[in-house]
Scaffold this active site. Structure first.
Site, short mmCIF file in Angstrom:
data_model
loop_
_atom_site.label_atom_id
_atom_site.label_comp_id
_atom_site.label_asym_id
_atom_site.label_seq_id
_atom_site.Cartn_x
_atom_site.Cartn_y
_atom_site.Cartn_z
N ARG A 152 0.85 -1.19 0.00
CA ARG A 152 0.00 0.00 0.00
C ARG A 152 0.88 1.24 0.00
NH1 ARG A 152 -3.73 -2.34 -1.68
NH2 ARG A 152 -5.75 -2.73 -0.72
N HIS B 131 -1.09 1.15 -9.60
CA HIS B 131 -1.87 0.27 -8.71
C HIS B 131 -2.60 -0.83 -9.51
CE1 HIS B 131 -3.85 0.04 -4.50
NE2 HIS B 131 -3.84 -1.16 -5.08
N1 LIG Z 1 -1.01 -3.49 -5.38
C1 LIG Z 1 -2.03 -4.30 -5.54
O1 LIG Z 1 -2.61 -4.39 -6.62
C2 LIG Z 1 -2.47 -5.16 -4.38
C3 LIG Z 1 -3.35 -6.22 -4.63
C4 LIG Z 1 -3.71 -7.06 -3.58
C5 LIG Z 1 -3.19 -6.84 -2.30
N2 LIG Z 1 -2.35 -5.78 -2.09
C6 LIG Z 1 -1.79 -5.54 -0.74
O2 LIG Z 1 -1.11 -6.70 -0.30
C7 LIG Z 1 -1.34 -6.86 1.10
C8 LIG Z 1 -1.04 -8.28 1.54
O3 LIG Z 1 -2.04 -9.17 1.10
P1 LIG Z 1 -2.10 -10.67 1.67
O4 LIG Z 1 -3.31 -11.31 1.11
O5 LIG Z 1 -0.79 -11.34 1.49
O6 LIG Z 1 -2.31 -10.35 3.25
P2 LIG Z 1 -2.08 -11.32 4.48
O7 LIG Z 1 -2.22 -12.75 4.08
O8 LIG Z 1 -2.97 -10.80 5.56
O9 LIG Z 1 -0.56 -11.08 4.88
C9 LIG Z 1 -0.11 -9.92 5.51
C10 LIG Z 1 1.30 -10.17 6.03
O10 LIG Z 1 1.78 -8.96 6.64
C11 LIG Z 1 2.28 -9.29 7.93
N3 LIG Z 1 2.14 -8.15 8.85
C12 LIG Z 1 1.02 -7.45 9.14
N4 LIG Z 1 1.30 -6.50 10.07
C13 LIG Z 1 2.61 -6.63 10.36
C14 LIG Z 1 3.50 -5.96 11.25
N5 LIG Z 1 3.07 -4.97 12.05
N6 LIG Z 1 4.79 -6.36 11.28
C15 LIG Z 1 5.23 -7.37 10.51
N7 LIG Z 1 4.44 -8.05 9.63
C16 LIG Z 1 3.15 -7.68 9.58
C17 LIG Z 1 1.43 -10.45 8.39
O11 LIG Z 1 2.07 -11.12 9.47
P3 LIG Z 1 1.45 -12.51 10.07
O12 LIG Z 1 1.80 -13.56 9.04
O13 LIG Z 1 2.16 -12.67 11.34
O14 LIG Z 1 -0.04 -12.28 10.19
C18 LIG Z 1 1.36 -11.26 7.10
O15 LIG Z 1 2.52 -12.04 6.95
C19 LIG Z 1 -2.81 -6.41 1.25
O16 LIG Z 1 -3.09 -6.00 2.58
C20 LIG Z 1 -2.89 -5.25 0.29
O17 LIG Z 1 -2.59 -4.06 0.98
C21 LIG Z 1 -1.98 -4.94 -3.10
#
Ligand SMILES: NC(=O)c1ccc[n+]([C@@H]2O[C@H](COP(=O)([O-])OP(=O)(O)OC[C@H]3O[C@@H](n4cnc5c(N)ncnc54)[C@H](OP(=O)(O)O)[C@@H]3O)[C@@H](O)[C@H]2O)c1
Length: 321
Positions: free
Chosen positions: A236, A284
């Site tokens: 993000r 994005h």
């Molecule tokens: N650019 C784009 O087109 C696009 C598209 C889709 C998604 N995204 C972004 O990608 C992000 C990730 O998606 P996802 O499905 O992989 O999410 P997810 O499965 O919820 O994974 C999030 C990861 O971030 C870690 N995390 C969260 N807070 C943290 C902190 N304070 N310190 C260290 N690690 C932390 C989590 O740790 P834990 O494993 O310990 O929970 C987890 O490993 C989304 O939230 C979105 O913002 C962007």
């Protein structure tokens, strides 16, 4: 009959509406116009039990007294959790093979672009110069994935197969085959010190906002074969401090960056990032939610809840993702 409401901010809802009606033939599926208006009867809106949403307006919730759950059409839920009038209802996010595959493509594309010296060859091409540069092997580079969740783990899996060394950093300790893992604030420096290419796939939460700044950039490995560390941010835009990012790209703290997300979107024409030779900008699009595939997951969620089963991929509101 269950009513499902689509509220997709400035996206055109017509394809989503058609696909959702196809997969939920027995339910009533209605949609707000891109400007937030509802052209049907007020009682249709009041009957809404499921809100399928991208950046809904906060005042919408007061018009939905029967709402049971909110289904985000994105993997990220910052667009919901930041809303002041968000009701205390379950919120589910998207976890879907299509969305994951698209992000894996983007991450792999950008990692390879930097490993194969894409920015340097682009500069040489613009100067009509034929020059072969020493090429680091994938095995000489460590890709550090910040945010080892659904998208981070899937990206790591492909990069390992290409020969890169992989590390990952998450909030809680976790084990991922082939990945050296770190977690929590206490292990962030150790993670960064090993990293040549930092891939950020973190969610935007109060804890992560602004994390991509001078402190993180200056702790990345400087002795790697690329001649300096590289940042790839597809998480993000609010994660990055853009003033510190621009400074780091100018003074060599960062060698290059690939950025899909920005503090302000669309990225203003006045941003210095547009004209930096060591920056790749995409608007994005790393992984776009596809109206041809995602309605199936949404339909499954509605059917689960109507059958008394728990929703999948429910957001932890306290953790913020
Ligand atoms: N650019 C784009 O087109 C696009 C598209 C889709 C998604 N995204 C972004 O990608 C992000 C990730 O998606 P996802 O499905 O992989 O999410 P997810 O499965 O919820 O994974 C999030 C990861 O971030 C870690 N995390 C969260 N807070 C943290 C902190 N304070 N310190 C260290 N690690 C932390 C989590 O740790 P834990 O494993 O310990 O929970 C987890 O490993 C989304 O939230 C979105 O913002 C962007």
């Amino acid at each position: 009959m269950t009513t499902v409401l689509l509220s997709l901010a400035d996206w055109n809802p017509s394809r989503w509406l058609a696909s959702l009606r196809e997969v939920l033939p027995e339910e009533k599926v209605i949609a707000l116009e891109p400007d937030g208006r509802f052209s049907g009867e007020a009682d249709e809106l009041e009957a809404t039990e499921y809100l399928v949403a991208w950046k809904p307006r906060p005042e919408l919730f007061a018009r939905l007294p029967r709402l049971k759950a909110i289904l985000s059409v994105g993997a990220g839920v910052d667009h919901l959790l930041n809303l002041p009038q968000l009701p205390q209802l379950p919120i589910a996010r998207i976890v879907d093979p299509d969305l994951t595959a698209r992000m894996v493509e983007y991450v792999t594309w950008q990692v390879l672009h930097h490993q194969r010296l894409g920015p340097s060859y682009q500069t040489l091409q613009r100067a009509s110069r034929w020059r072969q540069l020493p090429q680091p092997a994938a095995r000489e580079l460590t890709v550090g994935i910040m945010g080892l969740g659904v998208l981070g783990i899937a990206s790591a899996d492909i990069l390992i197969r290409l020969g890169f060394r992989l590390t990952g950093w998450s909030r809680r300790a976790k084990e991922v085959a082939g990945v050296v893992t770190y977690h929590g604030d206490g292990q962030l420096t150790a993670f960064l010190r090993e990293t040549d290419i930092l891939v950020c796939l973190l969610p935007d939460t109060p804890k992560t906002r602004g994390i991509l700044g001078h402190r993180v950039f200056s702790e990345l490995r400087r002795e790697g074969p690329l001649g300096g560390p590289v940042l790839i941010n597809a998480g993000r835009g609010k994660l990055q401090n853009e003033a510190e990012l621009v400074a780091a790209l100018k003074d060599g703290t960062l060698r290059a960056a690939s950025l899909d997300v920005f503090q302000e979107e669309p990225l203003p024409a006045s941003s210095p990032l547009w004209n930096m030779e060591n920056v790749v900008i995409t608007p994005h699009v790393a992984s776009i939610s596809d109206p041809a595939t995602l309605p199936r997951l949404i339909a499954r969620q509605v059917k689960r809840m109507e059958a008394g089963e728990p929703l999948q991929f429910v957001v932890d509101r306290a953790a913020g993702y």
